[in-house]
Design an enzyme around this catalytic site. Structure first.
Site, PDB file in Angstrom:
ATOM      1  N   HIS A   1      -5.980  -6.104   3.193  1.00 48.29           N
ATOM      2  CA  HIS A   1      -5.024  -5.013   3.347  1.00 48.29           C
ATOM      3  C   HIS A   1      -4.514  -4.919   4.781  1.00 48.29           C
ATOM      4  O   HIS A   1      -5.309  -4.851   5.720  1.00 48.29           O
ATOM      5  CB  HIS A   1      -5.692  -3.687   2.969  1.00 48.29           C
ATOM      6  CG  HIS A   1      -6.018  -3.596   1.517  1.00 48.29           C
ATOM      7  ND1 HIS A   1      -5.293  -2.823   0.645  1.00 48.29           N
ATOM      8  CD2 HIS A   1      -6.973  -4.204   0.765  1.00 48.29           C
ATOM      9  CE1 HIS A   1      -5.790  -2.946  -0.573  1.00 48.29           C
ATOM     10  NE2 HIS A   1      -6.813  -3.781  -0.530  1.00 48.29           N
TER      11      HIS A   1
ATOM     12  N   CYS B   1       0.849  -1.188   0.000  1.00 47.04           N
ATOM     13  CA  CYS B   1       0.000   0.000   0.000  1.00 47.04           C
ATOM     14  C   CYS B   1       0.891   1.247   0.000  1.00 47.04           C
ATOM     15  O   CYS B   1       1.773   1.383   0.852  1.00 47.04           O
ATOM     16  CB  CYS B   1      -0.888  -0.016   1.241  1.00 47.04           C
ATOM     17  SG  CYS B   1      -1.702   1.538   1.601  1.00 47.04           S
ATOM     18  N   GLU B   2       0.649   2.126  -0.951  1.00 48.15           N
ATOM     19  CA  GLU B   2       1.483   3.318  -1.033  1.00 48.15           C
ATOM     20  C   GLU B   2       1.171   4.340   0.062  1.00 48.15           C
ATOM     21  O   GLU B   2       1.950   5.259   0.286  1.00 48.15           O
ATOM     22  CB  GLU B   2       1.368   3.966  -2.408  1.00 48.15           C
ATOM     23  CG  GLU B   2       0.043   4.577  -2.727  1.00 48.15           C
ATOM     24  CD  GLU B   2      -0.018   5.122  -4.139  1.00 48.15           C
ATOM     25  OE1 GLU B   2      -0.733   6.118  -4.325  1.00 48.15           O
ATOM     26  OE2 GLU B   2       0.618   4.566  -5.050  1.00 48.15           O
ATOM     27  N   HIS B   3       0.054   4.180   0.740  1.00 46.40           N
ATOM     28  CA  HIS B   3      -0.301   5.129   1.798  1.00 46.40           C
ATOM     29  C   HIS B   3       0.388   4.834   3.114  1.00 46.40           C
ATOM     30  O   HIS B   3       0.692   5.752   3.879  1.00 46.40           O
ATOM     31  CB  HIS B   3      -1.824   5.141   2.010  1.00 46.40           C
ATOM     32  CG  HIS B   3      -2.581   5.604   0.817  1.00 46.40           C
ATOM     33  ND1 HIS B   3      -3.855   5.180   0.538  1.00 46.40           N
ATOM     34  CD2 HIS B   3      -2.241   6.446  -0.188  1.00 46.40           C
ATOM     35  CE1 HIS B   3      -4.265   5.751  -0.574  1.00 46.40           C
ATOM     36  NE2 HIS B   3      -3.310   6.517  -1.036  1.00 46.40           N
ATOM     37  N   HIS B   4       0.602   3.539   3.426  1.00 47.54           N
ATOM     38  CA  HIS B   4       1.166   3.164   4.723  1.00 47.54           C
ATOM     39  C   HIS B   4       2.386   2.261   4.622  1.00 47.54           C
ATOM     40  O   HIS B   4       2.967   1.897   5.624  1.00 47.54           O
ATOM     41  CB  HIS B   4       0.104   2.438   5.566  1.00 47.54           C
ATOM     42  CG  HIS B   4      -1.140   3.232   5.748  1.00 47.54           C
ATOM     43  ND1 HIS B   4      -2.267   3.030   4.970  1.00 47.54           N
ATOM     44  CD2 HIS B   4      -1.425   4.266   6.579  1.00 47.54           C
ATOM     45  CE1 HIS B   4      -3.200   3.888   5.342  1.00 47.54           C
ATOM     46  NE2 HIS B   4      -2.726   4.648   6.301  1.00 47.54           N
TER      47      HIS B   4
ATOM     48  N   GLN C   1      -5.045  -0.622  -4.600  1.00 49.96           N
ATOM     49  CA  GLN C   1      -5.723  -1.710  -5.293  1.00 49.96           C
ATOM     50  C   GLN C   1      -6.489  -1.228  -6.520  1.00 49.96           C
ATOM     51  O   GLN C   1      -6.499  -1.899  -7.555  1.00 49.96           O
ATOM     52  CB  GLN C   1      -6.651  -2.456  -4.333  1.00 49.96           C
ATOM     53  CG  GLN C   1      -7.329  -3.652  -4.975  1.00 49.96           C
ATOM     54  CD  GLN C   1      -8.137  -4.468  -4.008  1.00 49.96           C
ATOM     55  OE1 GLN C   1      -7.864  -4.496  -2.818  1.00 49.96           O
ATOM     56  NE2 GLN C   1      -9.160  -5.137  -4.513  1.00 49.96           N
TER      57      GLN C   1
ATOM     58  N   CYS D   1      -3.257  -2.362   6.103  1.00 54.24           N
ATOM     59  CA  CYS D   1      -3.657  -1.083   6.692  1.00 54.24           C
ATOM     60  C   CYS D   1      -5.084  -1.117   7.216  1.00 54.24           C
ATOM     61  O   CYS D   1      -5.462  -0.280   8.026  1.00 54.24           O
ATOM     62  CB  CYS D   1      -3.462   0.063   5.696  1.00 54.24           C
ATOM     63  SG  CYS D   1      -4.320  -0.129   4.143  1.00 54.24           S
TER      64      CYS D   1
END
Length: 188
Positions: free
Chosen positions: A147, A78-81, A119, A149
């Site tokens: 996920h 995940c590019e956010h976390h 995703q 996250c």
């Protein structure tokens, strides 16, 4: 573009110090190297063109009506976390004038998944690569994933899954899409 392992190791040492731990203690001493090695694998798709996976073994002529590969396992970050997410991709296409060996489709999924990702974009990029590389009459990609996250932080919903869909060409038509969705869900 290759992962700069030295920079990753330095960043991990700094991160360990920033959370209040000692990067030189016995249990953590090799962690920066291990993380750098893992990141080289996790992010091998950064800068790679997934359509290149479709350049080999192109077969022309008799192409059939539909190609469907179910349950293609993948893992991504995940590019956010920068937490992992993993699941399966179901990939279908209606061949135009060309098909490829079946092993090429999972290779496309792997390249696209091996980069910081969300995703929704993962699903679209798989469909876009197949459309660009094969010029099929239609493409349908369904991705189901869990996920880190969502399961390990925040909402902590360990058993939840996320489903995303991308369709192109004739497989964007509701009737065509419904038939393939039924095949994806059909189990023996």
């Amino acid at each position: 573009m290759a992962v700069d392992r030295e920079r990753v190791e330095a960043a991990v040492r700094e991160l360990l110090a920033a959370i209040g731990d000692d990067p030189e203690r016995a249990g953590l001493r090799d962690t920066p190297r291990r993380v750098a090695t893992a990141y080289a694998e996790y992010f091998a798709g950064v800068g790679a063109d997934p359509t290149e996976q479709l350049d080999t073994l192109g077969l022309e002529g008799e192409t059939g009506e539909l190609v469907l590969l179910r349950d293609l396992e993948f893992r991504s970050m995940c590019e956010h976390h920068l937490l992992p997410f993993s699941g399966v991709a179901h990939v279908a296409y209606l061949p135009g004038d060309r098909i490829v060996g079946l092993g090429r489709i999972p290779a496309v999924v792997d390249v696209v998944a091996s980069r910081p990702q969300i995703q929704e974009r993962l699903t679209d990029e798989i469909a876009d690569a197949l459309e660009a590389g094969l010029e099929p009459r239609g493409v349908l990609v369904v991705v189901e994933a869990t996920h880190g996250c969502v399961s390990a932080r925040g909402a902590r919903q360990a058993k939840s899954t996320t489903v995303t869909v991308a369709s192109r060409g004739q497989l964007a038509e509701p009737i065509e899409r419904a038939e393939i969705m039924a095949l994806i869900g059909e189990r023996r």
